[in-house]
Structures are given as structure tokens and as C-alpha cells.
Design an enzyme around this catalytic site. Structure first.
Site, PDB file in Angstrom:
ATOM      1  CE1 TYR A 267      -3.116   3.014   0.657  1.00  0.00           C
ATOM      2  CE2 TYR A 267      -2.128   3.180   2.843  1.00  0.00           C
ATOM      3  CZ  TYR A 267      -2.946   3.697   1.854  1.00  0.00           C
ATOM      4  OH  TYR A 267      -3.564   4.896   2.046  1.00  0.00           O
TER       5      TYR A 267
ATOM      6  CG  ASP B  84      -0.303  -3.474  11.712  1.00  0.00           C
ATOM      7  OD1 ASP B  84      -0.736  -2.796  10.755  1.00  0.00           O
ATOM      8  OD2 ASP B  84      -1.035  -4.158  12.458  1.00  0.00           O
TER       9      ASP B  84
HETATM   10  N1  UFG Z   1      -5.891  -2.942  15.138  1.00  0.00           N
HETATM   11  C1  UFG Z   1      -6.193  -3.833  16.145  1.00  0.00           C
HETATM   12  N2  UFG Z   1      -7.384  -4.484  16.092  1.00  0.00           N
HETATM   13  C2  UFG Z   1      -8.275  -4.307  15.082  1.00  0.00           C
HETATM   14  C3  UFG Z   1      -7.949  -3.388  14.048  1.00  0.00           C
HETATM   15  C4  UFG Z   1      -6.743  -2.723  14.119  1.00  0.00           C
HETATM   16  O1  UFG Z   1      -5.417  -4.038  17.074  1.00  0.00           O
HETATM   17  O2  UFG Z   1      -9.328  -4.965  15.099  1.00  0.00           O
HETATM   18  C5  UFG Z   1      -4.614  -2.220  15.204  1.00  0.00           C
HETATM   19  C6  UFG Z   1      -3.722  -2.460  13.998  1.00  0.00           C
HETATM   20  O3  UFG Z   1      -2.989  -3.645  14.112  1.00  0.00           O
HETATM   21  C7  UFG Z   1      -2.870  -1.201  14.022  1.00  0.00           C
HETATM   22  C8  UFG Z   1      -3.820  -0.123  14.572  1.00  0.00           C
HETATM   23  O4  UFG Z   1      -4.869  -0.827  15.196  1.00  0.00           O
HETATM   24  O5  UFG Z   1      -1.823  -1.356  14.910  1.00  0.00           O
HETATM   25  C9  UFG Z   1      -4.400   0.751  13.499  1.00  0.00           C
HETATM   26  O6  UFG Z   1      -4.898  -0.077  12.464  1.00  0.00           O
HETATM   27  P1  UFG Z   1      -5.898   0.434  11.343  1.00  0.00           P
HETATM   28  O7  UFG Z   1      -6.255  -0.748  10.521  1.00  0.00           O
HETATM   29  O8  UFG Z   1      -7.014   1.199  11.952  1.00  0.00           O
HETATM   30  O9  UFG Z   1      -5.033   1.487  10.514  1.00  0.00           O
HETATM   31  P2  UFG Z   1      -3.564   1.368   9.878  1.00  0.00           P
HETATM   32  O10 UFG Z   1      -2.627   2.044  10.854  1.00  0.00           O
HETATM   33  O11 UFG Z   1      -3.244  -0.012   9.462  1.00  0.00           O
HETATM   34  O12 UFG Z   1      -3.693   2.193   8.538  1.00  0.00           O
HETATM   35  C10 UFG Z   1      -4.264   3.476   8.512  1.00  0.00           C
HETATM   36  C11 UFG Z   1      -4.706   3.761   7.102  1.00  0.00           C
HETATM   37  C12 UFG Z   1      -3.527   3.890   6.214  1.00  0.00           C
HETATM   38  C13 UFG Z   1      -2.492   4.844   6.779  1.00  0.00           C
HETATM   39  C14 UFG Z   1      -2.137   4.492   8.178  1.00  0.00           C
HETATM   40  C15 UFG Z   1      -1.205   5.553   8.688  1.00  0.00           C
HETATM   41  O13 UFG Z   1      -5.583   2.739   6.622  1.00  0.00           O
HETATM   42  O14 UFG Z   1      -3.978   4.402   5.000  1.00  0.00           O
HETATM   43  O15 UFG Z   1      -3.316   4.417   8.936  1.00  0.00           O
HETATM   44  O16 UFG Z   1      -0.957   5.491  10.034  1.00  0.00           O
HETATM   45  F1  UFG Z   1      -1.368   4.755   6.049  1.00  0.00           F
END
Ligand code: UFG
Length: 329
Positions: A145, A287
Site C-alpha cells: 500500500y 504494521d
Molecule cells: N488494530 C487492532 N485491532 C483491530 C484493528 C486494528 O489491534 O481490530 C490495530 C492495527 O494492528 C494497528 C492499529 O490498530 O496497529 C491501526 O490499524 P488500522 O487498521 O485502523 O489502521 P492502519 O494504521 O493499518 O492504517 C491506517 C490507514 C492507512 C495509513 C495508516 C497511517 O488505513 O492508510 O493508517 O498510520 F497509512
């Protein structure tokens, strides 16, 4: 100003359309409705169902619209954005996020539309040593991504240089929350983001909330992210478009709150509002440990400042999800 919003039926696109219309601008929305919703498009925006990977689709819309009045700025939100999905299906990410942008830019050049506001991501940074991301830092994505968004940023840079375009590239951190009207919010069948999953568990739609990993290099072992309210983010886009119109400069800027919260801290804040069951699970692939924005540049150059805190983000997502349930009864 007249703004073409590509992906304006999606989550961030639809909120930006609301803010553009509130600020008195004319808005044209183009969306293929693959993840966006027709009813999320503000009633005062003109809507076209079209796919950015299809040159003639976009050209037809631009032909119709530019014959009415010139388009001052394009905002491009149409992209795939789920980190774990990109790890499993990288080619789909290259097709949408890179190939789709190439087609869109080609048509913009043909129609002489020279200003673009582009949705990029904190994922372009990879894992910065101190967890704080500044725009001039090294970019070193750790998932497909982030790679596709970095490729897109570079494409915009070179196309802009060759065709006298100006751009405003925004690197989003973790966007959440819903418009105060609760008319729009993150409304998708397959939710993967932290805050909506916490809220769905609090509302009884899921049996359990899982924290992915507790052995990261952070104070409590869970990943640290920077959460920004979607309305604050949308307002930054209005400011970005204005900046492009008023200057002959381009800009790359982070959009976050400037504060980091661990997954456990977000959960604990939610637990002050409602009860919900949770447990720890395995790490999720792709992550990084910590990502927090330095937002000095957006503050100084755009005069923009986030106004809504983590509690407001959590409450608004909860209220939106409660309304979705009420509407479906
Ligand atoms: N997480 C959990 N449980 C869940 C869902 C998420 O523990 O049920 C954790 C993930 O592992 C991660 C954190 O929460 O550590 C945030 O996860 P998200 O899926 O909410 O978001 P991401 O950080 O993976 O990604 C988002 C956007 C991206 C962007 C990124 C930048 O989708 O586009 O934030 O920080 F790049």
C-alpha cells in the site's frame, strides 16, 4: 472555485465534498461506486458514475463539465487503502493506485486541468526510527500500500514538472469519525480499521475486539498511531485547494493530530464511554510500531489546525454506527 472530486462517494471524499459545499464551492463528483455509496454524495454535488482506470469514462465527464465552466482543482481520493489487503493482493493495489492515477493524470493533462490535491499516506514513511514523521524524512514503505502511494507521489511530481501542474499531496495518518450531521461516515461492508471495529463491538455487532500484537517496540507493546477526525482532514483539503489557487507553489504535507495513541490507549478511552469485550491476538502483517505526524508544515503553510480530539472522534464514529443500525430497522 469549481472542484472535481474523484472518489467523492467514498469515506474521506464524501466528507471533503460536504466541507467544500459548506464553504460555498461548486463540486463535481466522479466515482465508480466500488466502495463508495451513491447516497454519501452531497445532494448539491453533480454526480457521474465512472472509473478512473477507464480513459474514455473520465474524458467524457471532463468534456461535459469543462464545456460548462473550467475545473479549477481536481481532488483525487479514489484508491485502495487497506494495509493487510495490500500485502495479500499487491497487484490490485498497483492497478488501482498507480495505473488508475496514470490514466487520470493523462486526461487532466489533455483537458489542461493543472491543479491536483492528492490523498497519500503515512505509510510512505515505513517505520521512522523515532516514530515521528516529517515530510522531508526518508520514505521507505514496509507494505505494498505504502509503495503504491509513494510511486503515485513521484508520478505526480514528474508529471507536474513536465506539464506545469501544481499539486498538494497530503499524507494522511489514521482518519476516523463521522460528519456532525451523521449523514455520512465510514460505511463499508468489510471494516478493518481500529475505531470502527471497537465501536461495532461496543454496539454488539461483534462478539470480541482483538488487539493485534502486544510485543511492539512501544511503551505498552501495542502499535502507536496518530488519529485525526475526518472533518478536520476534509477542512485541510479545502485549505489546500485554496492554496493552489492563490499561489504557484506545490506542497507535500502531513495531516494528523500531532499526537500518538497506542491501540490500548484508544481502547481504554473507548472503555470510559462504553463496555466491550476484548482480547489480545497475533500481530497483523505490515504494521509498523509507531507512526505519529509532525504537522508543523500544514499548520504554518495552510493555517490549518485540527480541532477535534480522540474522544470526539470515538463519539462521532459511535453515533454514526448507532444511526446506521437505527436506519436499518
Ligand atoms: N488494530 C487492532 N485491532 C483491530 C484493528 C486494528 O489491534 O481490530 C490495530 C492495527 O494492528 C494497528 C492499529 O490498530 O496497529 C491501526 O490499524 P488500522 O487498521 O485502523 O489502521 P492502519 O494504521 O493499518 O492504517 C491506517 C490507514 C492507512 C495509513 C495508516 C497511517 O488505513 O492508510 O493508517 O498510520 F497509512
Amino acid at each position: 472555485m469549481k472542484v472535481l472530486v474523484v472518489g467523492g462517494a467514498g469515506y474521506i471524499g464524501s466528507h471533503t465534498v460536504y466541507e467544500l459545499i459548506r464553504a460555498g464551492h461548486e463540486v463535481v463528483v466522479l466515482d465508480n461506486l466500488s466502495t463508495g455509496r451513491r447516497h454519501s454524495v452531497h445532494p448539491e454535488a453533480r454526480f457521474y458514475e465512472a472509473d478512473i482506470r477507464n480513459h474514455s469514462d473520465i474524458a467524457e465527464v471532463l468534456q461535459a463539465e469543462t464545456s460548462l465552466a473550467p475545473i479549477d482543482v481536481t481532488m483525487h481520493f479514489a484508491a485502495k487503502l487497506i494495509v493487510p489487503e495490500s500485502v495479500d493482493h499487491p497487484l490490485e493495489y498497483y492497478q488501482n493506485n498507480v495505473e488508475g492515477l496514470r490514466t487520470l493524470l493523462g486526461v487532466l493533462v489533455e483537458f489542461d486541468i493543472s491543479r491536483i490535491v492528492f490523498s497519500s499516506t503515512a505509510a510512505v514513511y515505513g517505520q521512522p526510527a523515532d516514530g515521528i514523521c516529517r515530510e522531508d524524512d526518508q520514505t521507505k514503505p514496509i507494505n505494498p500500500y505504502g509503495e503504491t502511494k509513494l510511486a503515485a507521489e513521484k508520478m505526480i511530481h514528474w508529471v507536474a514538472a513536465a506539464h506545469q501542474m501544481q499539486y498538494c499531496i497530503f499524507r494522511y495518518f489514521n482518519v476516523a469519525g463521522a460528519d456532525a450531521s451523521l449523514e455520512i461516515g465510514l460505511d463499508k461492508d468489510q471494516l478493518t480499521h481500529l475505531i470502527p471495529l471497537i465501536m461495532q463491538t461496543a454496539l454488539g455487532l461483534r462478539e470480541m475486539f482483538y488487539i493485534f500484537g502486544n510485543d511492539y517496540d512501544t511503551p505498552d507493546g501495542t502499535c502507536v498511531r496518530d488519529y485525526i477526525h475526518v472533518t478536520d482532514l476534509a477542512k485541510a483539503h479545502v485549505a489546500g485547494a485554496k492554496y493552489l489557487l492563490e499561489t504557484d507553489q506545490s506542497l507535500i504535507a502531513n495531516l494528523g493530530s500531532g499526537s500518538g495513541y497506542s491501540v490500548k490507549e484508544v481502547l481504554d478511552t473507548a472503555l470510559t464511554l462504553f463496555d466491550l469485550p476484548y482480547q489480545y491476538d497475533e500481530r497483523r502483517p505490515g504494521d509498523p510500531d509507531r507512526l505519529t505526524a509532525d504537522i508543523t508544515r500544514a499548520r504554518e503553510i495552510l493555517g490549518w489546525q485540527p480541532e477535534l480530539d480522540l474522544l470526539a472522534i470515538l463519539e462521532s464514529d459511535y453515533n454514526f454506527r448507532r444511526k446506521l443500525i437505527a436506519d436499518s430497522l
